[in-house]
Design a protein around this motif. Structure first.
Motif, short mmCIF file in Angstrom:
data_model
loop_
_atom_site.label_atom_id
_atom_site.label_comp_id
_atom_site.label_asym_id
_atom_site.label_seq_id
_atom_site.Cartn_x
_atom_site.Cartn_y
_atom_site.Cartn_z
N GLU A 89 26.14 18.74 -49.05
CA GLU A 89 24.35 19.34 -49.37
C GLU A 89 23.91 19.41 -48.03
OE1 GLU A 89 21.78 20.45 -51.10
OE2 GLU A 89 22.88 20.34 -52.11
N LEU A 90 24.08 18.66 -47.33
CA LEU A 90 23.12 18.35 -46.31
C LEU A 90 23.70 19.81 -44.64
CD1 LEU A 90 21.11 17.71 -44.08
CD2 LEU A 90 22.54 15.79 -43.06
N ARG B 178 24.07 22.85 -46.02
CA ARG B 178 23.33 23.61 -46.82
C ARG B 178 22.54 23.88 -45.81
NH1 ARG B 178 25.35 21.84 -52.36
NH2 ARG B 178 27.29 22.79 -52.24
N HIS B 179 21.96 22.71 -44.54
CA HIS B 179 20.76 23.31 -44.32
C HIS B 179 20.49 22.73 -42.75
CE1 HIS B 179 18.69 22.61 -48.53
NE2 HIS B 179 19.35 21.40 -48.68
N LEU B 180 22.00 23.03 -42.23
CA LEU B 180 21.79 22.49 -40.97
C LEU B 180 22.40 23.87 -40.01
CD1 LEU B 180 23.93 18.89 -40.82
CD2 LEU B 180 21.29 19.83 -40.34
N VAL B 181 21.43 24.18 -39.14
CA VAL B 181 22.83 25.15 -38.29
C VAL B 181 22.74 24.48 -36.80
CG1 VAL B 181 20.84 27.55 -39.20
CG2 VAL B 181 19.85 25.75 -37.05
N LEU C 241 18.53 21.02 -38.52
CA LEU C 241 17.86 21.35 -39.63
C LEU C 241 17.81 23.34 -39.37
CD1 LEU C 241 15.33 19.12 -41.46
CD2 LEU C 241 17.89 19.49 -41.96
N ALA C 242 17.96 24.01 -40.23
CA ALA C 242 17.52 25.23 -40.68
C ALA C 242 16.02 26.07 -39.86
CB ALA C 242 17.86 25.95 -41.83
N SER C 243 15.00 24.98 -40.45
CA SER C 243 13.91 24.98 -40.18
C SER C 243 13.11 24.80 -38.47
CB SER C 243 13.28 23.81 -40.96
OG SER C 243 13.15 22.82 -40.61
N THR D 135 15.41 26.15 -36.15
CA THR D 135 16.15 27.55 -35.90
C THR D 135 15.65 27.87 -34.77
OG1 THR D 135 17.25 27.76 -37.72
CG2 THR D 135 17.46 29.45 -36.21
#
Length: 70
Positions: free
Chosen positions: A10-11, A13-16, A34-36, A38
């Protein structure tokens, strides 16, 4: 410490991330956030592309730096 595999999935899915070689030293840099976060990746020093063979050699030599990007 046990990590719940479902929680990691689950985590994930939110990582870059970005993997490359530092411009100024022979070290493999792994940037994760986190994707936020980017937009912040673009503000950091540029990383050079690396081949799989270079990644393997740097990891074996212990020349790896992990950076958390906020």
């Amino acid at each position: 410490m046990e990590v719940d595999p479902d929680a990691l999935t689950e985590l994930g899915r939110h990582l870059v991330w970005r993997i490359g070689k530092s411009e100024d030293e022979e070290v493999l840099v792994v940037r994760v956030g986190l994707a936020s976060a980017t937009p912040r990746f673009a503000q950091l020093p540029r990383l050079r592309n690396v081949s799989e063979a270079e990644i393997e050699a740097l990891v074996k030599a212990g020349k790896v730096k992990v950076e958390w990007v906020e």
